[in-house]
Scaffold this motif. Structure first.
Motif, mmCIF file in Angstrom:
data_model
loop_
_atom_site.group_PDB
_atom_site.id
_atom_site.type_symbol
_atom_site.label_atom_id
_atom_site.label_comp_id
_atom_site.label_asym_id
_atom_site.label_seq_id
_atom_site.Cartn_x
_atom_site.Cartn_y
_atom_site.Cartn_z
ATOM 1 N N ASP A 1 38.108 77.038 52.203
ATOM 2 C CA ASP A 1 39.354 76.859 53.357
ATOM 3 C C ASP A 1 37.613 76.559 54.681
ATOM 4 O OD1 ASP A 1 41.928 77.473 52.270
ATOM 5 O OD2 ASP A 1 40.158 79.959 52.218
ATOM 6 N N LEU A 2 36.893 76.652 53.978
ATOM 7 C CA LEU A 2 36.261 76.217 55.332
ATOM 8 C C LEU A 2 34.487 76.174 55.152
ATOM 9 C CD1 LEU A 2 35.310 76.912 58.362
ATOM 10 C CD2 LEU A 2 34.700 79.066 57.749
ATOM 11 N N LEU A 3 33.623 74.954 55.407
ATOM 12 C CA LEU A 3 32.406 74.918 55.120
ATOM 13 C C LEU A 3 31.736 74.934 55.786
ATOM 14 C CD1 LEU A 3 30.660 73.093 52.700
ATOM 15 C CD2 LEU A 3 31.459 70.583 54.186
ATOM 16 N N GLY B 1 38.175 68.785 61.293
ATOM 17 C CA GLY B 1 38.437 70.174 62.661
ATOM 18 C C GLY B 1 38.644 71.048 61.866
ATOM 19 N N PRO B 2 38.977 72.323 62.741
ATOM 20 C CA PRO B 2 38.515 73.343 62.149
ATOM 21 C C PRO B 2 37.870 74.078 60.436
ATOM 22 C CG PRO B 2 41.166 73.046 62.451
ATOM 23 C CD PRO B 2 40.159 72.148 62.556
ATOM 24 N N ARG B 3 38.456 73.228 60.077
ATOM 25 C CA ARG B 3 38.053 73.238 58.279
ATOM 26 C C ARG B 3 36.179 73.127 58.495
ATOM 27 N NH1 ARG B 3 40.904 71.297 53.344
ATOM 28 N NH2 ARG B 3 39.888 72.453 52.948
ATOM 29 N N HIS B 4 36.027 72.670 59.088
ATOM 30 C CA HIS B 4 33.940 73.289 58.981
ATOM 31 C C HIS B 4 33.230 74.057 60.149
ATOM 32 C CE1 HIS B 4 33.249 70.063 61.744
ATOM 33 N NE2 HIS B 4 31.744 70.229 61.621
ATOM 34 N N LEU C 1 41.169 79.071 61.382
ATOM 35 C CA LEU C 1 41.989 78.225 60.199
ATOM 36 C C LEU C 1 43.661 78.022 59.900
ATOM 37 C CD1 LEU C 1 39.129 79.593 57.164
ATOM 38 C CD2 LEU C 1 40.027 77.481 58.411
ATOM 39 N N GLU C 2 43.879 79.027 60.840
ATOM 40 C CA GLU C 2 44.907 79.887 61.011
ATOM 41 C C GLU C 2 45.888 78.661 61.015
ATOM 42 O OE1 GLU C 2 46.278 82.817 59.787
ATOM 43 O OE2 GLU C 2 44.415 83.558 59.155
ATOM 44 N N SER C 3 45.817 77.891 61.666
ATOM 45 C CA SER C 3 46.574 76.378 62.181
ATOM 46 C C SER C 3 46.456 75.533 61.315
ATOM 47 C CB SER C 3 45.831 76.477 63.462
ATOM 48 O OG SER C 3 44.383 75.628 63.532
ATOM 49 N N VAL C 4 45.413 75.268 60.651
ATOM 50 C CA VAL C 4 45.831 74.585 58.936
ATOM 51 C C VAL C 4 45.924 74.995 58.121
ATOM 52 C CG1 VAL C 4 44.066 73.714 60.624
ATOM 53 C CG2 VAL C 4 42.839 75.246 58.548
ATOM 54 N N ARG C 5 45.560 76.103 57.316
ATOM 55 C CA ARG C 5 46.399 77.249 56.705
ATOM 56 C C ARG C 5 47.848 76.633 55.924
ATOM 57 N NH1 ARG C 5 43.716 82.622 54.784
ATOM 58 N NH2 ARG C 5 43.625 81.611 52.751
#
Length: 274
Positions: free
Chosen positions: A209-211, A238-241, A270-274
């Motif tokens: 989910d996150l790098l 975006g918010p994933r890294h 991450l809540e905005s992209v999950r």
């Protein structure tokens, strides 16, 4: 009678405070604990890495104290009362310090956030800064409690990716930081990943989910350029890294909690992209 008392007081020995010990540090992690805790004039020397802002969060403070290379010759020449080091580093210099009669403190690397208050106190007690150490350790404990959140089975996964494709596995300080930020370590939940390295192809095909890009320096080598590959930038936009300076968790310090705060903020994003 008053004259007798006055004469007695004049002849009585005056209690003098013991001078604080002069201290040498032989490791970048003990360098920084020493910089946090030492009184004026106490620091006889820290290592050159203490001034490297890629490796040390207190690099600016280190510019105002002497620097020495962690060799036996320097330990002998500087005549320290206390020598600080870490396990597996500067073994010859540490032995020379013992032979010269210095008090030697050898600390294991911090493997969890819970280790840090004890390490603060180990250095503080060795250099005569007990009160300062207790205050620092208490502040750390309070802030850790306010930041910590336990990851659950459905919590986001995060992969810590460094130069040459190295990923952080269980049993390390960064792994514990992830857990306190409410993130699951991708390296421990991804089946079949028994090696400390991970190809970009696997990372993109089976993404966390996150790098978290573990930034430990600038360079032009292929190994250091891997975290900036265009494929990773596209896959983790975006918010994933998150770019996170390695100096925040290279050593166990109060500033390591800044990495927990950064990761918690990224988790919330991450809540905005999950």
């Amino acid at each position: 009678m008053a004259g007798i008392v006055a004469g007695f007081l004049a002849c009585a020995p005056v209690a003098r405070a013991q001078p604080l010990p002069r201290v040498v540090s032989l490791n970048v992690c003990t360098d920084q604990l020493l910089l946090l805790l030492a009184g004026p004039g106490q620091i006889a020397g820290v290592t050159p890495l203490a001034r490297d802002c890629w490796n040390a969060v207190l690099c600016e403070q280190a510019r105002h104290v002497p620097v020495l290379r962690p060799t036996a010759e320097n330990v002998v020449a500087f005549h320290p009362d206390v020598v600080l080091g870490e396990s597996y580093t500067a073994a010859v210099a540490i032995q020379a310090a013992r032979e010269r009669g210095a008090r030697v403190i050898v600390m294991p690397p911090a493997q969890a956030l819970a280790d840090i208050p004890g390490q603060i106190m180990m250095v503080a007690n060795a250099i005569g800064a007990g009160a300062r150490g207790r205050a620092l350790a208490a502040d750390f404990t309070r802030r850790l409690a306010s930041l910590s959140t336990d990851p659950g089975p459905g919590s986001p996964t995060a992969a810590i990716y460094a130069a040459n494709g190295f990923i952080t596995r269980a049993g390390s300080l960064p792994d514990d930081v992830l857990a306190h930020a409410g993130l699951r370590n991708y390296a421990t939940v991804m089946e079949g990943q028994g090696t400390p390295r991970l190809s970009m192809e696997v990372l993109v095909a089976h993404p966390p989910d996150l790098l978290v890009l573990d930034r430990s320096g600038q360079g032009a080598s292929l190994a250091q350029s891997m975290p900036d590959h265009p494929a990773l930038k596209r896959a983790f936009a975006g918010p994933r890294h998150l770019d996170l300076p390695a100096r925040l968790w290279l050593c166990g310090l109060p500033q390591t909690l800044d990495s927990v705060a950064m990761l918690r903020a990224a988790r919330n994003g991450l809540e905005s992209v999950r």
